[in-house]
Design an enzyme around this catalytic site. Structure first.
Site, PDB file in Angstrom:
ATOM      1  N   THR A 184      -0.421   4.642   4.997  1.00 31.37           N
ATOM      2  CA  THR A 184      -1.759   4.069   5.120  1.00 31.37           C
ATOM      3  C   THR A 184      -1.891   3.194   6.361  1.00 31.37           C
ATOM      4  O   THR A 184      -2.938   2.624   6.607  1.00 31.37           O
ATOM      5  CB  THR A 184      -2.104   3.223   3.878  1.00 31.37           C
ATOM      6  OG1 THR A 184      -0.955   2.451   3.527  1.00 31.37           O
ATOM      7  CG2 THR A 184      -2.485   4.094   2.719  1.00 31.37           C
ATOM      8  N   HIS A 203      -4.865  35.017 -14.147  1.00 30.05           N
ATOM      9  CA  HIS A 203      -4.452  33.622 -14.352  1.00 30.05           C
ATOM     10  C   HIS A 203      -5.365  32.680 -13.541  1.00 30.05           C
ATOM     11  O   HIS A 203      -5.911  31.716 -14.074  1.00 30.05           O
ATOM     12  CB  HIS A 203      -2.986  33.482 -13.917  1.00 30.05           C
ATOM     13  CG  HIS A 203      -2.397  32.142 -14.165  1.00 30.05           C
ATOM     14  ND1 HIS A 203      -1.502  31.902 -15.169  1.00 30.05           N
ATOM     15  CD2 HIS A 203      -2.576  30.943 -13.539  1.00 30.05           C
ATOM     16  CE1 HIS A 203      -1.148  30.626 -15.155  1.00 30.05           C
ATOM     17  NE2 HIS A 203      -1.787  30.031 -14.161  1.00 30.05           N
ATOM     18  N   GLU A 204      -5.548  33.005 -12.275  1.00 31.75           N
ATOM     19  CA  GLU A 204      -6.357  32.122 -11.418  1.00 31.75           C
ATOM     20  C   GLU A 204      -7.821  32.121 -11.846  1.00 31.75           C
ATOM     21  O   GLU A 204      -8.465  31.076 -11.883  1.00 31.75           O
ATOM     22  CB  GLU A 204      -6.225  32.525  -9.942  1.00 31.75           C
ATOM     23  CG  GLU A 204      -4.828  32.343  -9.354  1.00 31.75           C
ATOM     24  CD  GLU A 204      -4.253  30.960  -9.589  1.00 31.75           C
ATOM     25  OE1 GLU A 204      -5.014  29.979  -9.576  1.00 31.75           O
ATOM     26  OE2 GLU A 204      -3.025  30.850  -9.811  1.00 31.75           O
ATOM     27  N   LYS A 221       0.581   0.687   7.479  1.00 28.87           N
ATOM     28  CA  LYS A 221       1.143  -0.672   7.402  1.00 28.87           C
ATOM     29  C   LYS A 221       1.955  -0.990   8.664  1.00 28.87           C
ATOM     30  O   LYS A 221       1.801  -2.054   9.250  1.00 28.87           O
ATOM     31  CB  LYS A 221       2.026  -0.813   6.150  1.00 28.87           C
ATOM     32  CG  LYS A 221       1.238  -0.613   4.867  1.00 28.87           C
ATOM     33  CD  LYS A 221       2.067  -0.823   3.632  1.00 28.87           C
ATOM     34  CE  LYS A 221       3.145   0.218   3.451  1.00 28.87           C
ATOM     35  NZ  LYS A 221       2.634   1.575   3.209  1.00 28.87           N
ATOM     36  N   THR A 222       2.796  -0.037   9.061  1.00 26.02           N
ATOM     37  CA  THR A 222       3.588  -0.261  10.273  1.00 26.02           C
ATOM     38  C   THR A 222       2.667  -0.436  11.476  1.00 26.02           C
ATOM     39  O   THR A 222       2.872  -1.312  12.324  1.00 26.02           O
ATOM     40  CB  THR A 222       4.526   0.932  10.512  1.00 26.02           C
ATOM     41  OG1 THR A 222       5.168   1.247   9.297  1.00 26.02           O
ATOM     42  CG2 THR A 222       5.540   0.629  11.572  1.00 26.02           C
ATOM     43  N   GLY A 257       0.826  -1.206   0.000  1.00 22.13           N
ATOM     44  CA  GLY A 257       0.000   0.000   0.000  1.00 22.13           C
ATOM     45  C   GLY A 257       0.850   1.241   0.000  1.00 22.13           C
ATOM     46  O   GLY A 257       2.039   1.181   0.326  1.00 22.13           O
ATOM     47  N   PRO A 258       0.250   2.359  -0.371  1.00 19.65           N
ATOM     48  CA  PRO A 258       1.014   3.607  -0.413  1.00 19.65           C
ATOM     49  C   PRO A 258       1.501   4.020   0.981  1.00 19.65           C
ATOM     50  O   PRO A 258       0.957   3.540   1.985  1.00 19.65           O
ATOM     51  CB  PRO A 258       0.013   4.625  -0.971  1.00 19.65           C
ATOM     52  CG  PRO A 258      -1.309   3.984  -0.936  1.00 19.65           C
ATOM     53  CD  PRO A 258      -1.148   2.521  -0.758  1.00 19.65           C
TER      54      PRO A 258
END
Ligand code: ADP
Length: 628
Positions: A217, A434-435, A219-220, A213-214
């Site tokens: 997220t 621009h915005e 995992k640890t 997984g990225p």
């Protein structure tokens, strides 16, 4: 470096120089007549002449009569008494009687052994000092922080840099929003707690679980929670820490780690970033990295080496399962893969609930609203978001986190630190156009995400920003949506061109153009969304195997390559034309919005849409609003 070590480093050369000076003074073992060493020398013949002339006043004999220090009257220098050294060529018994006859004071001095002793000591002291100094230096640096200069001397005895926690204190309840992963992993807890239930029926307990997984997220956290739930120790190491300068160090670290783990079984061994060691072998220019391959081999051997029921379960984490060596993934090793993906809205809400537990949050805050605003955020992002909001609250001396702090924190997490607002002037006006250019395209194209706000307050690298509300958890994006995004990204440049003319366009569109080029190229080469047809012309492996990709390049012909280029150009040109049209048709609305933006610095999405609606028809956007 400690100050005494610096002192020691300085002391060594100083002692060396001092030693040589001292050697000069004392190392002549025979002649040790103290300061007499400094006396000027006189020849024996001249001494006899002086004696005849009655100019000698005293004689001191040294070294059994071989050297003498004499005092003589110097007639040229106003009868001053001079001390002179004379080497006597032979023992001259006549000399003594002559001195007596002439009534000259004389004395004989014994040979001094003291000098020899000093000299031996002198010869020894330097090497001893040097050895002691070097010994201390190496001992210190050997104990140093990892990677210190002494590390090189220690490669034989690897210092396994893993961490061990007897009790992680993390439970499954602390990890929210990843229910599927938790269900899969609950079984691992049972393997650790009650292995006999499985072994009784002949089942082999899995040795490895791969969490995919990225980053951020959880995992640890999940791995820790498994150890926490099972009440077993938790060993953790990062894949990148195995890879060292010397071949074999990583392998010996793996051995150390597993030896320790076996002593503490049942336990969890967690290897973070396993792709650092576990990449496909033999990839890369020149055959890859020997050290990494040896480490990987050792890891495989260790995993094969322990029996199914020793109670060690290796959990590894990666976000690139595609680059892992297939040997790692075969049955008996990391044969279970659990995907931990970025949370959906429900997941985000429960993660926010977990992290809001220990924070003071005002009643007006709806965690659900925050979850809605943050598609794509991972658990780590959300934890960071609430923490940033808490810091802002403390800075503003409030008692509880309110919605303004959350809004500011989201902006900060996504776009970086807030800068100082621009002073009014030409460039502020240009940035405003621009915005507004981006925002008006976003508002008038039905497939574009709606505008959330437009602001002229700089953040991170950007001088002004247009925020869009991304639609919730989009897995699939349609061709019209990508085209809308490309047109929207070109809106800024289109506005500059229409309002200020070709010569005045600025570098401000650089980032936009890069995104545009990426999106357009991917439409053609990956998603088959062009006239070339539904063919994929790009492998997805990214750049991890630079060598391999270079060698097996060019999956398509030059003819196709030039067609790809012309398709990309067509897409971008068409979108740019659309954006220019929108600018031309809505000039009045744009001018008004720019004036308002310069005055207010920020316009929010609803107000923006209302103003545009006075001049043009604003399409309804279909929004998917998920239930929580
Ligand atoms: P990973 O190992 O996937 O990179 P971590 O487990 O190290 O991510 O997560 C980093 C931090 O983010 C954790 O300490 C925790 O505070 C927070 N976090 C991430 N995911 C979750 C989750 N699902 N539930 C609660 N907190 C989470």
């Amino acid at each position: 470096m400690k100050s005494w070590r610096v002192a020691l480093l300085w002391a060594l050369p100083i002692v060396t120089i001092g030693f040589f000076i001292w050697q000069g003074a004392f190392a002549n073992p025979g002649f040790t007549a103290g300061n007499n060493a400094a006396a000027t020398r006189m020849s024996y013949g001249r001494f006899l002449d002086y004696l005849d002339a009655g100019r000698i006043t005293s004689v001191d004999l040294y070294e059994g009569g071989r050297t003498a220090i004499v005092q003589a009257v110097d007639l040229d220098l106003d009868n001053r008494v001079q001390r002179l050294r004379v080497d006597l060529p032979m023992e001259d018994p006549g000399l003594v009687s002559r001195l007596r006859d002439e009534n000259i004071a004389f004395d004989s001095h014994p040979i001094q052994n003291e000098g020899a002793a000093w000299s031996i000591l002198g010869n020894l002291i330097f090497p001893v000092l040097l050895i002691v100094g070097l010994f201390f230096l190496f001992r210190r640096s050997g104990n140093n922080a990892p990677g210190g200069p002494g590390q090189a001397m220690n490669f034989g005895k690897s210092k396994a840099r893993f961490q061990m926690e007897a009790q992680t204190g993390v439970m499954f309840d602390d990890v929210a929003g990843v229910e599927e992963a938790k269900e899969e992993l609950a079984e691992v807890v049972t393997f650790l707690k009650k292995p006999e239930r499985f072994t009784a029926v002949g089942a082999r307990i899995p040795k490895g679980v791969l969490l995919v997984g990225p980053p951020g997220t959880g995992k640890t956290m999940l791995a820790k929670a498994i150890a926490g739930e099972a009440g077993t120790p938790f060993f953790s190491v990062s894949g990148s820490e195995f890879v060292e300068m010397f071949v074999g160090v990583g392998a010996s670290r793996v051995r150390d780690l597993f030896t320790k783990a076996k002593e503490n079984a049942p336990c969890i061994v967690f290897v973070d970033e396993i792709d650092a060691v576990g990449r496909q072998r033999g990839a890369g220019i020149g055959g890859g990295n020997d050290e990494r391959e040896q480490t990987l081999n050792q890891l495989l051997t260790e995993m094969d080496g322990f029996e199914g029921n020793t109670g060690i379960i290796v959990i590894a984490a990666t976000n690139r399962p595609d680059v892992l060596d297939s040997a790692l993934l075969r049955p008996g090793r990391f044969d279970r893969q659990v995907t931990v993906s970025a949370p959906d809205i429900k997941g985000r809400l429960s993660i926010l609930e977990v992290h809001a537990r220990n924070k003071k949050v005002s009643d007006e805050i709806s965690l659900e609203a925050i979850a809605r605003r943050t598609p794509g955020f991972t658990g780590a992002d959300l934890a960071n978001l609430l923490n940033e909001a808490a810091i802002l609250t403390a800075r503003r001396r409030k008692d509880a986190i309110e919605m303004v702090e959350i809004d500011d924190a989201v902006d900060r997490v996504v776009a970086g630190m807030e800068g100082t607002p621009l002073t009014d002037g030409k460039s502020k006006r240009l940035i405003a156009y621009h915005e507004v250019g981006h925002a008006i395209v976003g508002t008038l194209i039905a497939a574009h995400d709606p505008v959330q706000k437009v602001t002229l307050i700089p953040r991170g690298q950007a001088q002004g920003l247009t925020w869009f509300t991304p639609s919730e958890d989009q897995m699939l994006i349609s061709r019209s949506q990508i085209l809308a995004r490309i047109t929207g990204a070109l809106g800024g440049r289109a506005a500059e061109k229409i309002i200020f003319g070709d010569d005045e366009v600025t570098t401000g569109a650089g980032g936009d153009l890069q995104q545009v080029a990426n999106m357009a190229r991917q439409m053609v080469t990956r998603y088959g969304m062009s006239d070339i047809g539904p063919v994929s012309l790009e492998s997805q492996s990214g750049e991890v195997f630079l060598g391999r990709d270079l060698m097996s390049r060019s999956e398509y012909s030059e003819d196709i390559a030039s067609r790809v280029d012309s398709q990309v150009r067509n897409i971008v040109a068409k979108c740019y034309e659309d954006a220019l049209d929108i600018m031309r048709d809505n000039r009045e609305a744009i001018d008004r919005l720019v004036d308002l933006l310069i005055e207010k610095e920020t316009i929010d999405g609803d107000e923006f849409r209302q103003i545009v609606a006075e001049y043009a028809e604003v399409p309804e956007k279909e929004r998917f609003v998920p239930a929580v």
